[in-house]
Every structure is written in structure tokens, then in C-alpha cells.
Design a protein around this motif. Structure first.
Motif, mmCIF file in Angstrom:
data_model
loop_
_atom_site.group_PDB
_atom_site.id
_atom_site.type_symbol
_atom_site.label_atom_id
_atom_site.label_comp_id
_atom_site.label_asym_id
_atom_site.label_seq_id
_atom_site.Cartn_x
_atom_site.Cartn_y
_atom_site.Cartn_z
ATOM 1 N N LEU A 279 0.015 -11.057 8.381
ATOM 2 C CA LEU A 279 0.058 -10.402 7.082
ATOM 3 C C LEU A 279 -0.220 -8.922 7.290
ATOM 4 N N ALA A 280 0.636 -8.079 6.723
ATOM 5 C CA ALA A 280 0.541 -6.641 6.942
ATOM 6 C C ALA A 280 0.725 -5.907 5.624
ATOM 7 N N PRO A 281 0.181 -4.692 5.532
ATOM 8 C CA PRO A 281 0.346 -3.920 4.290
ATOM 9 C C PRO A 281 1.796 -3.512 4.078
ATOM 10 N N SER A 282 2.211 -3.495 2.823
ATOM 11 C CA SER A 282 3.608 -3.181 2.505
ATOM 12 C C SER A 282 3.946 -1.715 2.759
ATOM 13 N N ARG A 283 2.939 -0.864 2.888
ATOM 14 C CA ARG A 283 3.153 0.542 3.244
ATOM 15 C C ARG A 283 2.269 0.876 4.438
ATOM 16 N N TRP A 284 2.766 1.741 5.296
ATOM 17 C CA TRP A 284 1.969 2.189 6.443
ATOM 18 C C TRP A 284 1.284 3.515 6.134
ATOM 19 N N TYR A 285 1.943 4.341 5.336
ATOM 20 C CA TYR A 285 1.398 5.637 4.939
ATOM 21 C C TYR A 285 1.446 5.771 3.422
ATOM 22 N N ASN A 286 0.654 6.674 2.903
ATOM 23 C CA ASN A 286 0.755 7.060 1.494
ATOM 24 C C ASN A 286 1.762 8.186 1.300
ATOM 25 N N THR A 287 2.389 8.613 2.366
ATOM 26 C CA THR A 287 3.347 9.710 2.339
ATOM 27 C C THR A 287 4.699 9.207 2.832
ATOM 28 N N ASN A 288 5.635 10.120 2.953
ATOM 29 C CA ASN A 288 6.973 9.752 3.429
ATOM 30 C C ASN A 288 7.130 9.968 4.930
ATOM 31 N N ASN A 289 6.045 9.888 5.668
ATOM 32 C CA ASN A 289 6.122 10.039 7.123
ATOM 33 C C ASN A 289 7.138 9.066 7.715
ATOM 34 N N PRO A 290 7.923 9.502 8.692
ATOM 35 C CA PRO A 290 8.837 8.573 9.364
ATOM 36 C C PRO A 290 8.051 7.395 9.932
#
Length: 309
Positions: A279-290
Motif C-alpha cells: 500500500l502506497a500513497p497516491s501522491r509522492w510529492y505535494n508539487t509537480n516534481n517529475p
């Protein structure tokens, strides 16, 4: 005649170092170069070379500082000038747009995301970046996994014993919570308490009798956070273990609840359970980082957008 080399600067701590190693190891293998790891940036991260606990090849060298030839010095100076005052997305665009030009100067550059490598011609190279995608080494996954087996003879008997306990439990779930530097970082603070509550609920549905082994840089705070779950079994991993021992213990898990951390990533990647639940978070960053760090077998848990971002 000396053998051509690929030098790469180790960035960050253990999880980041493993991505850098794995990507450049494959580059060196496919180009016939010798891999040289350098530690010139580690002091900036308050870190050390943590790769000594793995079975790396004898011909992989470690040097305290990098050394450029004239061509690489010119290209690297150009790169620094282009990236000055740029954000990470703009830097990624520069690396992509000028990839062929940087190659002419003997440079391989990828700070974030994935940039398809170009074939390496004869000669020496310098690689800089986090290379956070398994696409860099997927073709040689078996080799990378073999080299990244742990030298457990370097670990405490207590750590090895606990690792065997975790590995022998088919319903073990390694749960990683990173606080510390993430709490005040608007880019990385993605996984709040609600994320972990959602993940625990989903894991309970998938593995009702799971045993949770909890890893965190704030274990007392996490213990309080989960105190309401009287019906679940938690084992909190003591901070006495080194980073390398903690990663080994995490990799012994059969299933995983991740945070957006490369340490989490390598925990689940190095597990030998082919049927693991991740199970992993649906986003890795709060920004648009590649970002190209997600794997196909992961199940994503929704994360809410932080109000202060």
C-alpha cells in the motif's frame, strides 16, 4: 591502458544511495566502464556511504571526491549556469532539452524522475542525480537484487534474529512512517495521520490477522498515534538499530504500508515475497516534481491535499 570509468556522486542517505548505485551500476555494466562512487556531497546531507553492508562487486571503487577531465569541467559549469535559480521542474526540462549536449561533455544528468539513458560511447563519464526509477535497472533486476543482498554478518545478533522472526511470519506488515524533516517540508509532507488510518483499514480488510512492524524516526509519537487500535498487534522497531539494519528488517517483511520515502521503496523492493501486498500513497510529492518511482503492483491509498501547501 586504464579502464574508462563512470563516476557518480552519492546523494542523500541510504535509500537515495541505493537508487544512484543501481542505476549507474547498470550504466557501467552495459558500457564496460568501472563504477566509481564519490562522497563529495555526503557531508551536505549529514550522511556517510552506507553501501558497505551489501555484496557489491570488488571492482566498484569509492573515492572521497570526484575528478573531472577538462571536457567534463566545461559541461558541468554550463549545467550549473543553466540551472541557477531554477526549480526542480525547470531543471528537469533543462536536463531533457540538453541531454545530447551534456553527453558530448561526458555528463549523465537526472535530478528527478526518469530520463531515458542515451547509449554511452567509449570514454569516461560523470553521472549526477537521484535516478529514482527502477526503469534504470529493470533489465538487470536479478543482478541488482543479488548485489543488494545484506551482509548480515555485519549486523547485531539481535537484528538478525528479529529479521528471521519477521520473515517467517506470512502475515507480517512493515509499516514505515517518516516524520522528522518531512513535517515542515511542504513538498514531502504528503502522508498525514489520515493516510495511515486509511492504509491500516485497507490492510485489515486484505490481511485481517496481520502483525505490524512499525518503523519511524519518531517511534514514541507513532506509538501514541496507534494506541487506539487495541485489536491490532504492533511491534515498534527500536531506534537502536542502524539505518542498514532497519532496512534489512524492513526487507524481511512479507507485506508493506509505505510512506513517500526511498527508504520505504527499498524495503518493499528487496522483499523476496512475490505476492506481497504493498500500500502506497497516491501522491509522492505535494508539487509537480517529475516522478517515476511507482511500481505496477502497488495499491494506492488516497492522500488528502495539505491545507498549508
Amino acid at each position: 591502458m586504464s579502464r574508462p570509468t563512470i563516476q557518480t556522486t552519492l546523494l542523500g542517505r541510504l535509500g537515495n544511495q541505493l537508487f544512484t548505485y543501481s542505476a549507474t551500476r547498470v550504466m557501467a555494466l552495459e558500457s564496460g566502464c568501472q563504477l566509481v562512487l564519490t562522497g563529495d556531497a555526503l557531508e551536505r546531507f549529514h550522511a556517510k556511504n552506507r553501501l558497505g553492508c551489501f555484496h557489491l562487486p570488488d571492482d566498484v571503487l569509492f573515492k572521497e571526491d570526484k575528478s573531472f577531465n577538462c571536457r567534463q569541467k566545461i559541461g558541468y559549469f554550463m549545467y550549473l549556469c543553466l540551472c541557477r535559480h531554477k526549480n526542480i521542474c525547470q531543471i528537469a526540462d533543462i536536463e531533457s532539452k540538453y541531454q545530447k549536449l551534456f553527453h558530448r561533455f561526458g555528463l549523465i544528468l537526472n535530478q528527478e524522475g526518469y530520463l531515458k539513458p542515451m547509449p554511452l560511447s567509449k570514454g569516461s563519464w560523470y553521472a549526477l542525480g537521484y535516478f529514482q526509477s527502477d526503469k534504470y535497472f529493470a533489465k538487470h533486476e536479478e543482478l541488482i537484487r543479488k548485489e543488494l543482498t545484506f551482509r548480515t554478518e555485519l549486523f547485531s545478533l539481535d537484528a538478525v534474529s528479529l529479521g528471521l522472526e519477521i520473515h517467517s511470519n506470512p502475515k507480517s506488515v512493515c509499516l514505515h512512517i517518516r516524520r522528522g524533516d518531512y513535517l515542515n517540508d511542504p513538498t514531502f509532507f504528503v502522508c498525514d495521520n489520515i493516510y495511515y488510518f486509511r492504509a491500516l483499514k485497507q490492510m485489515q480488510e486484505l490481511i485481517p490477522d496481520a502483525t505490524y512492524y512499525v518503523f519511524s524516526d519518531n517511534i514514541d509519537g507513532v506509538r501514541n498515534l496507534f494506541s487506539k487500535y487495541e485489536n491490532l498487534t504492533f511491534h515498534y522497531i527500536d531506534s537502536k538499530y542502524t539505518d542498514q539494519e532497519s532496512l534489512y528488517l524492513g526487507s524481511c517483511g512479507r507485506n508493506f504500508i509505505m510512506t513517500n520515502s526511498t527508504f520505504s521503496w527499498w524495503m518493499q523492493y528487496l522483499s523476496d515475497n512475490k505476492n506481497k501486498v504493498v500500500l502506497a500513497p497516491s501522491r509522492w510529492y505535494n508539487t509537480n516534481n517529475p516522478c517515476d518511482i511507482y511500481q505496477d503492483n502497488w495499491m494506492l491509498v488516497d492522500t488528502r491535499i495539505q491545507r498549508d501547501v
